[in-house]
Design a protein around this motif. Sequence first.
Motif, PDB file in Angstrom:
ATOM      1  N   PHE A 157       0.842  -1.195   0.000  1.00 10.64           N
ATOM      2  CA  PHE A 157       0.000   0.000   0.000  1.00 10.64           C
ATOM      3  C   PHE A 157       0.880   1.248   0.000  1.00 10.64           C
ATOM      4  CE2 PHE A 157       0.672  -0.421   4.568  1.00 10.64           C
ATOM      5  CZ  PHE A 157       0.682   0.887   5.052  1.00 10.64           C
ATOM      6  N   ILE A 158       0.292   2.351  -0.474  1.00 12.75           N
ATOM      7  CA  ILE A 158       1.018   3.621  -0.464  1.00 12.75           C
ATOM      8  C   ILE A 158       0.216   4.640   0.335  1.00 12.75           C
ATOM      9  CG2 ILE A 158       2.290   3.224  -2.604  1.00 12.75           C
ATOM     10  CD1 ILE A 158       0.235   4.917  -4.062  1.00 12.75           C
ATOM     11  N   THR A 159       0.898   5.699   0.737  1.00 16.64           N
ATOM     12  CA  THR A 159       0.266   6.721   1.578  1.00 16.64           C
ATOM     13  C   THR A 159      -0.128   7.917   0.724  1.00 16.64           C
ATOM     14  OG1 THR A 159       2.070   6.141   3.060  1.00 16.64           O
ATOM     15  CG2 THR A 159       0.562   7.845   3.812  1.00 16.64           C
ATOM     16  N   PRO A 160      -1.403   8.272   0.707  1.00 12.89           N
ATOM     17  CA  PRO A 160      -1.794   9.449  -0.071  1.00 12.89           C
ATOM     18  C   PRO A 160      -1.507  10.740   0.698  1.00 12.89           C
ATOM     19  CG  PRO A 160      -3.711   8.486   0.977  1.00 12.89           C
ATOM     20  CD  PRO A 160      -2.541   7.625   1.369  1.00 12.89           C
ATOM     21  N   GLY A 161      -1.563  11.860   0.019  1.00 11.64           N
ATOM     22  CA  GLY A 161      -1.575  13.157   0.692  1.00 11.64           C
ATOM     23  C   GLY A 161      -2.973  13.336   1.270  1.00 11.64           C
ATOM     24  N   VAL A 162      -3.059  13.801   2.511  1.00 14.50           N
ATOM     25  CA  VAL A 162      -4.353  13.835   3.200  1.00 14.50           C
ATOM     26  C   VAL A 162      -4.695  15.227   3.693  1.00 14.50           C
ATOM     27  CG1 VAL A 162      -5.616  12.982   5.227  1.00 14.50           C
ATOM     28  CG2 VAL A 162      -4.129  11.438   3.941  1.00 14.50           C
ATOM     29  N   LEU A 163      -5.922  15.640   3.435  1.00 12.73           N
ATOM     30  CA  LEU A 163      -6.398  16.875   4.070  1.00 12.73           C
ATOM     31  C   LEU A 163      -7.669  16.563   4.835  1.00 12.73           C
ATOM     32  CD1 LEU A 163      -8.767  19.184   3.159  1.00 12.73           C
ATOM     33  CD2 LEU A 163      -7.688  18.790   0.972  1.00 12.73           C
TER      34      LEU A 163
END
Length: 215
Positions: free
Chosen positions: A112-118
């Motif tokens: 899995f990869i980590t998205p940019g999160v807001l």
Amino acid sequence: MSRYLPIMLECAGQPCIVIGGGAVAERKIMGLLEAGAAIIVISPELSPRLTALAQNQSLKWLKRLFAPGDTRGAFLVYAASSDAAVNMEVAREARKLNIPVNVASEAEAGSFITPGVLRRGRLTVAVSTSGAGPAAAAQIKGLLEEMLGGEYEPYLDFLYDMRTEIKRRESSAAVRGRLLRKLAALDVLDEIRQGTFKKWGPEVIDAWIADNREE
Ligand SMILES: C[C@@]1(CC(=O)O)c2cc3[nH]c(cc4nc(cc5[nH]c(cc(n2)[C@H]1CCC(=O)O)[C@@](C)(CC(=O)O)[C@@H]5CCC(=O)O)C(CC(=O)O)=C4CCC(=O)O)c(CCC(=O)O)c3CC(=O)O
Ligand SMILES: NC(=O)C1=CN([C@@H]2O[C@H](COP(=O)(O)OP(=O)(O)OC[C@H]3O[C@@H](n4cnc5c(N)ncnc54)[C@H](O)[C@@H]3O)[C@@H](O)[C@H]2O)C=CC1
């Protein structure tokens, strides 16, 4: 190209193991903390911010190098050390144990990869370029940050309270569906932006539900 499945994962209290304690580990850990995970960091060194988090018990620090077997029992694993070979070893072990693993140095080695999160209260927007350009993901997140203001937080709190109330009161699926659709069509967001929105008290809620139960 991998096509990743976006999901929202409940991580509260779940043991999440991070290998490495530098800038990248720190970024992943801040996300895990927001999600209430039980964080274990394995690294001979920690960044100043992570050191402070270890001191106030926000995470558990095992001050040493990664050792075989470290990923056992984890809910999620992050291989974020500066040693690419170690990160690959972590990934191999986690994959063998069927534990989802993120690899900072080599996206494809992980699962899995980590998205940019807001976040705006209950609203979460996650942006991923499927690994093509993490900096572009951060930029796109920045654009969305400008579009999605702080008004979303009270707006979603309002929706949550109303949906909870409607679901609690209405046993008929048809009536519930009608109310929930009408709720979504209300222009509350704009009222919040204009500063004219007043929190709905029990009487207002009763009256709105009574007025909108029928077609
Ligand atoms: C695949 C992925 C795997 C993962 O880490 O999960 C990955 C991988 C790699 N990143 C690298 C570099 C950089 N990463 C950032 C920033 C972020 N990286 C994040 C996610 C991801 N990065 C995943 C894909 C996300 C997607 O789908 O798009 C963000 C969004 C979220 C987060 O990390 O929390 C966060 C922005 C947070 C925010 O600001 O919102 C910056 C910019 C900066 O530091 O300012 C740079 C330098 C500029 C550049 O390289 O573009 C390298 C090369 C390392 C090397 O030099 O060798 C690899 C390795 C590779 O490509 O395989
Ligand atoms: N995915 C992403 O978003 C990005 C990934 N990277 C990659 O991530 C790696 C880490 O980057 P930074 O955090 O900036 O590096 P850093 O040098 O700041 O931190 C590395 C950490 O790994 C620890 N470490 C080294 N060997 C270890 C071992 N055998 N076991 C456990 N811990 C060990 C060190 O003590 C240190 O705490 C980089 O080498 C690069 O490949 C870099 C930028 C962004």
